[in-house]
Scaffold this motif. Structure first.
Motif, PDB file in Angstrom:
ATOM      1  N   PHE A 179     -25.777 -39.626  10.135  1.00  0.00           N
ATOM      2  CA  PHE A 179     -26.370 -39.666   8.796  1.00  0.00           C
ATOM      3  C   PHE A 179     -25.572 -38.819   7.818  1.00  0.00           C
ATOM      4  CE2 PHE A 179     -29.906 -40.905  11.412  1.00  0.00           C
ATOM      5  CZ  PHE A 179     -30.593 -41.832  10.649  1.00  0.00           C
ATOM      6  N   ARG A 193     -17.089 -29.136  23.384  1.00  0.00           N
ATOM      7  CA  ARG A 193     -17.710 -29.183  22.055  1.00  0.00           C
ATOM      8  C   ARG A 193     -16.750 -28.650  21.008  1.00  0.00           C
ATOM      9  NH1 ARG A 193     -22.176 -26.818  24.534  1.00  0.00           N
ATOM     10  NH2 ARG A 193     -21.735 -24.853  23.464  1.00  0.00           N
ATOM     11  N   ARG A 213     -20.217 -33.906  10.602  1.00  0.00           N
ATOM     12  CA  ARG A 213     -21.411 -33.778  11.442  1.00  0.00           C
ATOM     13  C   ARG A 213     -21.910 -35.147  11.906  1.00  0.00           C
ATOM     14  NH1 ARG A 213     -26.706 -31.173   8.846  1.00  0.00           N
ATOM     15  NH2 ARG A 213     -26.587 -33.108   7.639  1.00  0.00           N
ATOM     16  N   GLU A 255     -21.355 -28.625  15.019  1.00  0.00           N
ATOM     17  CA  GLU A 255     -21.637 -28.564  16.454  1.00  0.00           C
ATOM     18  C   GLU A 255     -23.088 -28.935  16.780  1.00  0.00           C
ATOM     19  OE1 GLU A 255     -21.889 -24.678  18.111  1.00  0.00           O
ATOM     20  OE2 GLU A 255     -21.007 -25.241  20.038  1.00  0.00           O
ATOM     21  N   PHE A 256     -23.968 -28.749  15.780  1.00  0.00           N
ATOM     22  CA  PHE A 256     -25.410 -28.885  16.020  1.00  0.00           C
ATOM     23  C   PHE A 256     -25.816 -30.172  16.751  1.00  0.00           C
ATOM     24  CE2 PHE A 256     -29.837 -29.586  14.673  1.00  0.00           C
ATOM     25  CZ  PHE A 256     -30.396 -28.406  15.128  1.00  0.00           C
ATOM     26  N   PRO A 257     -25.378 -31.372  16.266  1.00  0.00           N
ATOM     27  CA  PRO A 257     -25.804 -32.586  16.986  1.00  0.00           C
ATOM     28  C   PRO A 257     -25.265 -32.645  18.418  1.00  0.00           C
ATOM     29  CG  PRO A 257     -24.452 -33.110  15.053  1.00  0.00           C
ATOM     30  CD  PRO A 257     -24.645 -31.636  15.040  1.00  0.00           C
ATOM     31  N   GLU A 282     -34.240 -40.329  19.981  1.00  0.00           N
ATOM     32  CA  GLU A 282     -33.146 -40.404  20.956  1.00  0.00           C
ATOM     33  C   GLU A 282     -32.074 -41.395  20.464  1.00  0.00           C
ATOM     34  OE1 GLU A 282     -33.111 -38.518  23.588  1.00  0.00           O
ATOM     35  OE2 GLU A 282     -31.338 -39.360  24.571  1.00  0.00           O
ATOM     36  N   LEU A 325     -22.126 -31.482  27.093  1.00  0.00           N
ATOM     37  CA  LEU A 325     -20.731 -31.082  26.906  1.00  0.00           C
ATOM     38  C   LEU A 325     -20.585 -29.583  27.151  1.00  0.00           C
ATOM     39  CD1 LEU A 325     -19.606 -32.974  23.671  1.00  0.00           C
ATOM     40  CD2 LEU A 325     -19.235 -33.630  26.047  1.00  0.00           C
ATOM     41  N   ARG A 361     -31.496 -42.261  17.345  1.00  0.00           N
ATOM     42  CA  ARG A 361     -30.783 -41.649  16.218  1.00  0.00           C
ATOM     43  C   ARG A 361     -29.729 -40.678  16.718  1.00  0.00           C
ATOM     44  NH1 ARG A 361     -36.155 -41.128  14.003  1.00  0.00           N
ATOM     45  NH2 ARG A 361     -36.163 -38.875  14.407  1.00  0.00           N
ATOM     46  N   LEU A 362     -30.133 -39.921  17.735  1.00  0.00           N
ATOM     47  CA  LEU A 362     -29.228 -38.902  18.250  1.00  0.00           C
ATOM     48  C   LEU A 362     -27.987 -39.517  18.887  1.00  0.00           C
ATOM     49  CD1 LEU A 362     -28.684 -35.920  18.946  1.00  0.00           C
ATOM     50  CD2 LEU A 362     -30.045 -36.233  21.022  1.00  0.00           C
ATOM     51  N   GLY A 377     -26.439 -32.422  24.154  1.00  0.00           N
ATOM     52  CA  GLY A 377     -26.233 -31.749  25.438  1.00  0.00           C
ATOM     53  C   GLY A 377     -25.145 -32.440  26.239  1.00  0.00           C
ATOM     54  N   LEU A 381     -25.016 -30.116  20.368  1.00  0.00           N
ATOM     55  CA  LEU A 381     -25.956 -29.290  21.144  1.00  0.00           C
ATOM     56  C   LEU A 381     -27.237 -30.054  21.440  1.00  0.00           C
ATOM     57  CD1 LEU A 381     -25.418 -25.897  19.338  1.00  0.00           C
ATOM     58  CD2 LEU A 381     -25.076 -26.312  21.788  1.00  0.00           C
ATOM     59  N   LEU A 382     -27.668 -30.824  20.433  1.00  0.00           N
ATOM     60  CA  LEU A 382     -28.871 -31.626  20.643  1.00  0.00           C
ATOM     61  C   LEU A 382     -28.629 -32.654  21.743  1.00  0.00           C
ATOM     62  CD1 LEU A 382     -30.099 -32.319  16.988  1.00  0.00           C
ATOM     63  CD2 LEU A 382     -31.036 -30.668  18.613  1.00  0.00           C
ATOM     64  N   GLN A 439     -20.813 -24.408  13.049  1.00  0.00           N
ATOM     65  CA  GLN A 439     -22.120 -24.532  13.700  1.00  0.00           C
ATOM     66  C   GLN A 439     -22.882 -25.768  13.228  1.00  0.00           C
ATOM     67  OE1 GLN A 439     -23.210 -20.724  12.365  1.00  0.00           O
ATOM     68  NE2 GLN A 439     -22.759 -19.676  14.307  1.00  0.00           N
TER      69      GLN A 439
END
Ligand code: ADP
Ligand code: MG
Lengths: 695, 246
Positions: free
Chosen positions: B93, B125, B161, B111-113, B85, B120, B87-88, B118, B115-116, B108
């Motif tokens: 990184f 996003r 990212r 966008e990935f992090p 959590e 938004l 790290r997120l 959440g 989505l992790l 994509q």
């Protein structure tokens, strides 16, 4: 919202991953596809077989439920019982009580009394048969067939004489043989047949007593029969159909052969042999060239042309000789040589000869040892130890529609209930009294069988005395009594006589067959309320081993499915473990940038599940399509045993929603289980893995 | 002591790796403090403990001894899911081998992090992604897959990212090692630029002295110990070169 977006991303990831590992996806997908196809088609087929077999069993002998006495020692097994119906299932002493009790159950359509037993009937020997026909003609004062019959009898006597002449050359004990030859010569003499014109009965008497005993004995046939209320049976077992003759008329004593038994046992020996070769070649796909059993059968049968010649008169012999000479111009010799050659069939000529036989030879022969309309003498051991013989009229031949070539469903012959009871041998009170009186009179204990016969029936002129070889009846070896009774063959009876009497079991036909379970409970309750101590079983149990056969098929199918899915599981598992290894950096990266272990787990599970659902849907669709196609064209039964299971010569499988659901559920469960381990490994990948550089 | 508040603190940190019967002592008593908004490089020869240090700061690993405090939380006290959590929410990184997700396109991947994380909307996003992708200069390549991009472009996607979640600290382990020197310099300059405009704390490692020189603070590691912790000669955004096509 976040959840949906994340899921969408995972679905996208899964799709992309599946696509980028095309080969792996294709292999795993194919396994899943065929697995689902197998489940859908397999369960659909087994379900269909079960429905078809239910039809076979319920519509032929069993009805939906069977009721029998709770006192019996054995289980009722309609299709799988002892050969002679030797199982002890107790008995229902007064069938009407059962009928009354069950008439109160709303879903009961009919209650049919039944009893399955075995007996023997002797097909007359060749000479015996010819003499019988001669006697019938004499009695009826019918001059037309006399010449032919005389010729046949002379032919037989001639053959018997020849055989004995051969024996004379190889034995030193010639006295007996010479005496026999003398008797046969007398039978062949013109003087005798001249006397026949004036006093046929005296001549018949001579032939019956002096000559007939020299001939071969008749053929003993064992058969199974169902005694039942024929009217009810015909009405409620709708697969019943008359093939030849007529059904036993209402309230009349009589007998019907099943087509299968009639064709396979009662039919003319040479015709049966031809049929058997035909079946071997066309149904079992054997060839004469390769099958030693068939070759030996053909060799034996070719020597039995006598069974044809003795039935022919001079004119027929000449005609057949001419026709065979035209067909087989290369053969030297007379009719015996021609027939021997004709019957020595090969793979190449069999079909033509088979057709020729039925076109040219069969019409000259008496095709069945017992013909429709004949009266036959049935012998059976009664429960009280008598050897009982009864004369019954053969009204016709029947079969169960669609099951005609199944030995299981079509081996049972049919008899009216009253004759059944008599053969079964329950003694009426009057008879019991009579018997004990006689016992007292003759001091029975030490009386030999023959004396007992004499004691009982010495006075009964014209009655046939049973003289059945005790071989095969060891359990009755100590039988001290034998009894024969002739019953007026066309005797009728009332419905009340049928109802108020003994039966071994009763078939219950239901109005709504989908309610078997519930109706069974109602039937049990109704019997209990009526104070009857009865067992109630459904058709499957009642049918004996056969009913369990579907369970066996089902078990085999499930085991096959299980094995296939274990293999699938291993393959999917391995390829997923490999995929996990390959994707260590990617997973490590995801973990490093904040993906929880659960997400990694979900990602893997989702991937196989999506493939499972996709491949499963295609497999289920294909399975449903194939099954439906099979349902339209029909799946032919590969052998006679399967005809019974298929409910006819073809199975028309149907696919149900349950089959599709089963297929999809199984594949999804297998997908999930097979991914559990690799997905778990994936969750253990440390985010540190992302930092490592493969140098 | 310092003007700016500390965001990462290491006190008496040791890290041992078991290696068969031996123990590799990768870090041997490191005391360090990183302040908010710093642009620091961890330098040192191969095997000196740079990656180990970054792993500890990045909460992907924990110290054998000593304490590592990230954004006020002591990492050794946190369980795995809490570290994830952390790290997120707080960290970004950048990896030496870029580590993009091959099956996802540029958009994509960035966008990935989000989505992790959440929380938004799709629109939010999208604007966040566009914004940062624009800053790393890859708007044109938005729909391309990683294998369609050059090394420098890939690393810029990785930077996007790392920054799209607006983390407090961005960690980069030898981000230029797989790039030619020109491209590498451009990547460092981009990072420096983002450090100045977004006020994000950067800690990156390198063993390349030319790259080193662009940092405002150089922590020198040798054999798992800090041998030098000095501020570089050039500071401030003025030194940053224009964004070069990498
Ligand atoms: N997982 C590990 N197991 C054992 N030894 C390790 C492990 N990771 C790093 N090391 C060792 O720790 C020391 C420091 O390594 P690392 O931090 O990767 O240095 P650098 O990044 O400066 O090259 C090296 O001697 C390395 O071999
Ligand atoms: Mg390193």
């Amino acid at each position: 919202m976040g959840f949906i977006d994340t899921t969408r991303m995972l679905v996208l990831l899964a799709f992309r991953n599946l696509f980028s590992h095309r080969v792996k996806t294709a292999i795993v997908g194919m396994i899943m596809l065929f697995g689902t196809l197998l489940v859908v088609m397999g369960t659909a087929l087994v379900d269909s077989i079960e429905r078809a077999m239910e039809q076979s069993i319920t519509a032929s002998l069993a009805g939906h439920l069977q009721v029998y006495s709770a006192k019996g020692k054995d289980q009722l097994a309609l299709f799988g019982g002892g050969f002679m119906g030797a199982d002890d299932i107790g008995r229902i002493d007064d069938f009407s009580k059962v009928q009354d009790a069950l008439s109160k159950v709303a879903n009961v359509e009919a209650v049919v009394p039944m009893g399955l037993e075995g007996a023997t009937v002797t097909a007359p020997g060749e000479l015996e048969g010819a003499l019988e026909r001669l006697r019938v003609a004499v009695r009826a004062n019918d001059k037309a067939p006399l010449a032919t019959l005389q010729a046949q009898i002379k032919e037989l006597l001639q053959q018997m004489k020849e055989e004995r002449k051969v024996s004379l050359t190889i034995t030193t004990d010639t006295k007996d043989l010479n005496e026999q030859i003398a008797k046969l010569d007398e039978g062949l003499s013109d003087a005798l047949w001249a006397r026949f014109e004036e006093d046929p009965l005296a001549v018949l008497e001579f032939l019956d007593t002096q000559v007939a005993p020299l001939a071969e004995e008749g053929r003993l046939m064992y058969f199974r029969y169902l005694g039942t209320d024929v009217d009810l049976f015909v009405q409620h077992f709708d697969r019943f159909e008359v093939v030849k003759g007529e059904r036993i008329p209402p309230h009349t004593r009589g007998f019907m052969f099943s087509e299968r038994f009639y064709e396979r046992v009662v039919k003319h020996r040479i015709a049966r042999y031809m049929d058997r070769v035909n079946e071997s070649l066309h149904e079992e796909d054997l060839t004469i060239a390769d099958d030693a059993g068939l070759q030996s059968l053909i060799r034996r049968s070719a020597r039995q042309h006598r069974y044809i010649t003795y039935q022919l008169d001079a004119k027929e012999s000449a005609q057949l000789t001419d026709e065979l000479k035209a067909l087989l111009p290369e053969v030297q010799g007379g009719l015996p040589e021609l027939l021997a050659e004709f019957l020595t069939v090969t793979d190449e000529n069999f079909d033509a000869r088979y057709a020729w036989f039925y076109a040219h030879v069969a019409p000259m022969l008496e095709m069945y040892a017992i013909d429709v309309g004949d009266t036959m003498t049935v012998r059976s051991y009664t429960k009280s130890g008598f050897l009982k013989a009864l004369n019954i009229k053969l009204f016709g031949v029947y079969r169960f529609k669609g099951l005609e070539s199944s030995d299981l469903a079509s081996g049972t012959n049919l008899m009216d209930m009253l004759t059944f009871r008599e053969l079964y041998g329950l003694m009426t009170d009057a008879k019991k009294a009579e018997l004990s009186a006689i016992k007292d009179e003759v001091g029975l204990k030490d009386v030999a069988a023959e004396d007992a016969e004499a004691a009982f029936f010495g006075e009964g002129a014209g009655e046939v005395v049973a003289r059945v070889d005790a071989e095969g009846f060891d359990e009755f070896a100590d039988v001290k009594l034998a009894r024969t009774e002739t019953v007026a063959v066309d005797r009728t009876f009332t419905q009340s006589e049928v109802d108020h009497g003994m039966a071994l079991n009763a078939a219950v036909v239901l109005k709504d067959r989908t309610r078997i379970k519930a109706s069974m409970i109602e039937v049990e309750q109704a019997l209990k309320d009526a104070g009857l101590d009865m067992k109630v079983v459904d058709w499957r149990t009642a049918s004996g081993l056969v009913g369990q056969f579907v369970l066996l098929i089902r078990a085999v199918l499930y085991i096959a499915i299980f094995i296939i899915f274990v293999v699938a599981l291993v393959i999917i598992n391995n390829s997923m473990v490999m995929a996990t290894m390959e994707r260590t950096t990617e997973i490590g990266t995801m973990r490093a940038i904040g993906a929880q272990r659960r997400l990694v787990l979900n990602m893997f599970m989702l991937e196989t599940m999506m493939l499972g659902v996709l491949a499963g849907a295609v497999g289920a669709g294909l399975g449903a399509g194939l099954t439906t196609w099979l349902g339209a064209v029909g799946l032919p039964a590969p052998n006679r045993q399967l005809i019974f299971l298929f409910g006819g010569p073809r199975l028309f499988p149907e696919v149900g929603a349950s089959n599709l659901v089963a297929g999809l559920v199984v594949i999804i469960v297998v997908s999930l289980i097979s991914t559990l381990y690799p997905a778990f490994i994936a969750t253990r990948i440390s985010p540190v893995a992302a930092m490592r550089t493969e140098e | 002591m310092r003007a700016m508040p500390a965001i990462v603190q290491l006190q008496g940190v040791h890290k041992d790796y078991p290696l068969g019967n031996l123990v590799v002592r990768a870090l041997r008593g490191v005391d360090l403090t990183f302040d908010k908004g710093e642009f620091t490089t961890v330098a040192g020869p191969s095997g000196s403990g740079k990656t180990t240090l970054l792993n500890l700061v990045g909460c992907v690993d924990t110290a054998t001894r000593g304490t590592v405090t990230v954004d006020g939380a002591s990492t050794s006290a946190l369980k795995e899911s809490k570290l994830t959590e952390l790290r997120l929410r707080k960290l970004g990184f950048i990896f030496q081998s870029f580590n993009l997700i091959g099956v996802l396109n540029l958009f994509q991947n960035v966008e990935f992090p989000l989505l992790l994380q959440g929380g938004l909307t799709k629109g939010e996003r999208e604007s966040r992604v566009r914004d940062i992708v624009d800053k790393v200069g890859l708007t044109e390549q938005m729909k391309q897959r990683p294998n369609e991009l050059s090394g420098g472009q890939r690393q810029r996607v990785a930077i996007a990212r790392a920054l799209v979640t607006r983390p407090s600290i961005v960690l980069a382990d030898e981000p230029t090692a797989n790039l030619d020197s020109g491209t590498g310099n451009a990547i460092i300059d981009l990072m420096k630029h983002l450090n100045e405009t977004e006020h994000t704390t950067f800690i990156f490692s390198t063993h390349d002295s030319r790259v080193m020189s662009r940092a405002s603070r150089i922590v020198q590691l040798v054999d798992g110990k800090v041998v030098d912790d000095g501020h570089g000669h050039r500071t401030g955004a003025a030194a940053v070169a224009p964004l070069a096509e990498a």
